[in-house]
Scaffold this motif. Structure first.
Motif, short mmCIF file in Angstrom:
data_model
loop_
_atom_site.label_atom_id
_atom_site.label_comp_id
_atom_site.label_asym_id
_atom_site.label_seq_id
_atom_site.Cartn_x
_atom_site.Cartn_y
_atom_site.Cartn_z
N VAL A 198 -2.63 -11.86 12.93
CA VAL A 198 -2.71 -10.43 13.24
C VAL A 198 -1.57 -9.71 12.54
CG1 VAL A 198 -2.59 -8.69 15.07
CG2 VAL A 198 -3.78 -10.85 15.49
N ALA A 199 -1.88 -8.60 11.86
CA ALA A 199 -0.83 -7.82 11.20
C ALA A 199 -1.19 -6.35 11.23
CB ALA A 199 -0.62 -8.29 9.76
N ALA A 200 -0.19 -5.50 11.46
CA ALA A 200 -0.34 -4.04 11.41
C ALA A 200 0.76 -3.48 10.53
CB ALA A 200 -0.27 -3.44 12.81
N VAL A 201 0.38 -2.65 9.57
CA VAL A 201 1.33 -2.05 8.63
C VAL A 201 1.16 -0.55 8.68
CG1 VAL A 201 2.14 -1.97 6.24
CG2 VAL A 201 1.15 -4.09 7.15
N GLY A 202 2.23 0.19 8.96
CA GLY A 202 2.15 1.64 9.06
C GLY A 202 3.33 2.33 8.40
N ARG A 203 3.08 3.52 7.87
CA ARG A 203 4.13 4.35 7.26
C ARG A 203 4.99 3.52 6.29
NH1 ARG A 203 4.49 5.58 12.62
NH2 ARG A 203 6.49 4.51 12.78
N THR A 204 4.30 2.80 5.42
CA THR A 204 4.99 1.88 4.51
C THR A 204 4.50 2.13 3.08
OG1 THR A 204 5.44 0.17 6.14
CG2 THR A 204 5.20 -0.57 3.88
N ASN A 205 5.43 2.08 2.12
CA ASN A 205 5.09 2.20 0.71
C ASN A 205 5.06 0.81 0.08
OD1 ASN A 205 5.13 5.08 0.81
ND2 ASN A 205 7.36 5.04 0.64
N VAL A 206 3.94 0.47 -0.56
CA VAL A 206 3.80 -0.82 -1.23
C VAL A 206 3.56 -0.55 -2.71
CG1 VAL A 206 2.52 -2.99 -1.33
CG2 VAL A 206 2.78 -1.79 0.87
N THR A 207 4.49 -0.97 -3.56
CA THR A 207 4.46 -0.60 -4.97
C THR A 207 4.63 -1.82 -5.86
OG1 THR A 207 5.49 1.53 -4.40
CG2 THR A 207 5.52 0.89 -6.72
N ASN A 208 3.80 -1.89 -6.91
CA ASN A 208 3.98 -2.86 -7.99
C ASN A 208 3.97 -4.31 -7.48
OD1 ASN A 208 4.32 -3.57 -10.68
ND2 ASN A 208 6.55 -3.60 -10.52
N CYS A 209 3.04 -4.62 -6.58
CA CYS A 209 2.91 -6.00 -6.10
C CYS A 209 1.76 -6.68 -6.83
CB CYS A 209 2.69 -6.02 -4.59
SG CYS A 209 4.17 -5.51 -3.66
N ARG A 210 1.85 -8.01 -6.98
CA ARG A 210 0.92 -8.76 -7.80
C ARG A 210 0.47 -10.03 -7.09
NH1 ARG A 210 1.50 -4.66 -10.10
NH2 ARG A 210 2.15 -4.23 -12.24
N ALA A 211 -0.79 -10.40 -7.28
CA ALA A 211 -1.29 -11.70 -6.86
C ALA A 211 -2.06 -12.31 -8.02
CB ALA A 211 -2.20 -11.58 -5.65
N THR A 212 -1.91 -13.61 -8.21
CA THR A 212 -2.56 -14.26 -9.35
C THR A 212 -4.05 -14.45 -9.12
OG1 THR A 212 -0.50 -15.38 -9.93
CG2 THR A 212 -2.53 -16.32 -10.81
N ARG A 213 -4.48 -14.58 -7.84
CA ARG A 213 -5.90 -14.79 -7.56
C ARG A 213 -6.55 -13.58 -6.91
NH1 ARG A 213 -7.69 -20.03 -4.21
NH2 ARG A 213 -6.74 -18.86 -2.47
N GLY A 214 -6.04 -13.12 -5.74
CA GLY A 214 -6.69 -12.00 -5.08
C GLY A 214 -5.77 -11.24 -4.15
N GLY A 215 -6.02 -9.91 -4.04
CA GLY A 215 -5.25 -9.08 -3.11
C GLY A 215 -3.87 -8.73 -3.62
N GLY A 216 -3.80 -7.77 -4.54
CA GLY A 216 -2.50 -7.41 -5.10
C GLY A 216 -1.51 -6.97 -4.05
N ALA A 217 -1.98 -6.22 -3.05
CA ALA A 217 -1.11 -5.78 -1.96
C ALA A 217 -1.36 -6.61 -0.70
CB ALA A 217 -1.32 -4.30 -1.67
N PHE A 218 -2.65 -6.70 -0.28
CA PHE A 218 -3.00 -7.35 0.98
C PHE A 218 -4.09 -8.39 0.77
CE2 PHE A 218 -2.14 -2.79 1.82
CZ PHE A 218 -0.99 -2.91 2.60
N ALA A 219 -3.97 -9.52 1.45
CA ALA A 219 -5.04 -10.50 1.52
C ALA A 219 -5.23 -10.87 2.98
CB ALA A 219 -4.71 -11.74 0.69
N ALA A 220 -6.46 -10.71 3.49
CA ALA A 220 -6.69 -10.87 4.92
C ALA A 220 -7.81 -11.85 5.19
CB ALA A 220 -7.01 -9.52 5.57
N LYS A 221 -7.49 -12.97 5.83
CA LYS A 221 -8.47 -13.86 6.43
C LYS A 221 -8.53 -13.63 7.95
CE LYS A 221 -8.23 -17.58 3.00
NZ LYS A 221 -9.67 -17.64 2.67
N GLY A 222 -7.54 -12.89 8.48
CA GLY A 222 -7.48 -12.57 9.89
C GLY A 222 -7.63 -11.09 10.13
N LEU A 223 -6.90 -10.55 11.13
CA LEU A 223 -7.00 -9.15 11.52
C LEU A 223 -5.89 -8.34 10.86
CD1 LEU A 223 -7.66 -9.51 15.36
CD2 LEU A 223 -9.30 -9.53 13.48
N LEU A 224 -6.28 -7.25 10.17
CA LEU A 224 -5.31 -6.41 9.46
C LEU A 224 -5.60 -4.95 9.74
CD1 LEU A 224 -3.07 -5.89 7.32
CD2 LEU A 224 -4.88 -6.05 5.57
#
Length: 331
Positions: A198-224
């Motif tokens: 379980v994850a909750a993200v609020g009032r947050t700036n996410v910049t210039n993030c990278r993933a080699t396979r999937g989800g540059g910022a977020f990858a969710a198999k659960g609750l987001l």
């Protein structure tokens, strides 16, 4: 001020400090280049409480929790974790316990999973203008990896999990999924039940993030749950901003802006697959297209719903470069 340096230990836990059924307060303390064989390169909290105020932990390492491993109550204020290394949780590993990070900095920490933080069946809160910068994971969660939580109902009803607010995330990356955040699932011991992250993200700036396979910022198999955020210039082959994967994956995004995210294979905004569910409410997406891929969403055998979705797609071929990283205060 106090300094602990080069305190390598041959015990399994706690390169500089080990706490069990006790209380420890560290103020204006620097812990440098400490190592533990198993848990907590600088600090291992088995039970009890630890308070850290205006501290710096740098270049520490352990298998679990390069800087800190906690199964108790950990409270960190105005504290920096830099250049720490682990298999799980380069900066910190929280398992079963509770941890708060107020006005804290995670910078250039690295791990197999969770470059800055690894969390399982506990609660961690990051807030108060904290910063997660240039953290990396070989596998999942360049910034944070959430393994599983006790509560499975929803983000709103959960008492366990990850809660991030008023935080700047810049330049984090993962070798597989979730440049900033990976929310996973695990099988509970002895029961065979699935424990959902379980994850909750609020009032947050996410910049210039990278993933080699999937989800540059977020990858969710659960609750987001993502709300009131700005996500800019994140990138992955599948899902420039978001990868949602699997039957337990349930993502809600509210009042959030995505700009200049990119996916080379599919889904500049999102790649949704494996029975996942994604809901967008009052979401603004401003993306650019490339010659290789012009898909905004890739949806495979999944549920995808939108409400008050605003799309502004610019047909340009030049990538929009991210802004410079935020300045980091010295603890």
């Amino acid at each position: 001020d106090s300094v602990v340096e080069y305190a390598t230990t041959f015990r399994l836990t706690g390169g500089a400090f080990g706490v069990e059924e006790s209380e420890l307060t560290l103020t204006r303390t620097r812990v440098l280049s400490c190592t533990a064989a198993s848990e907590g390169g600088a600090l291992a909290l088995e039970s009890g409480r630890v308070f850290m105020n205006s501290c710096m932990i740098s270049s520490c390492s352990a298998a679990q929790g390069g800087a800190v491993s906690s199964a108790g109550v950990l409270s960190c204020t105005n504290t920096a974790f830099t250049d720490c290394i682990a298999i799980d949780g380069g900066g910190a590993r929280v398992s079963i316990g509770r941890a708060t990070f107020d006005k804290c900095v995670f910078k250039k920490c690295s791990a197999q999973q969770g470059g800055a933080l690894w969390l399982a069946q506990g609660v961690a809160r990051i807030f108060g203008d904290s910063k997660i910068t240039s953290c990396t994971a070989i596998s999942t969660g360049g910034g944070v990896h959430v393994e599983g939580s006790r509560t499975q109902l929803s983000v709103q009803s959960s008492t366990d999990g990850l809660f991030v607010s008023d935080t700047d995330v810049y330049g984090c990356s993962s070798g597989l999924d979730g440049g900033f955040l990976f929310v996973g699932i695990q099988d509970a011991e002895n029961t065979g039940e699935t424990v959902i992250g379980v994850a909750a993200v609020g009032r947050t700036n996410v910049t210039n993030c990278r993933a080699t396979r999937g989800g540059g910022a977020f990858a969710a198999k659960g609750l987001l749950n993502v709300s009131l955020c700005v996500v800019h210039a994140c990138e992955a082959p599948r899902g420039g901003a978001l990868l949602a994967d699997g039957q337990f994956s349930n993502t809600t995004i509210f009042d959030t802006t995505f700009t200049a995210c990119f996916a080379s294979i599919g889904g500049h905004f999102g790649w949704v697959t494996g029975g996942a569910s994604v809901e967008l409410l009052d979401v603004r997406i401003e993306l650019y297209f490339s010659r290789v891929n012009t898909t905004l969403f890739t949806i495979l055998n999944s549920t995808f719903t939108t409400g008050l979705l605003s799309l502004s797609v610019t047909a340009c071929l030049d990538k929009i470069e991210p802004s410079s990283p935020p300045s980091l205060p010295s603890p």
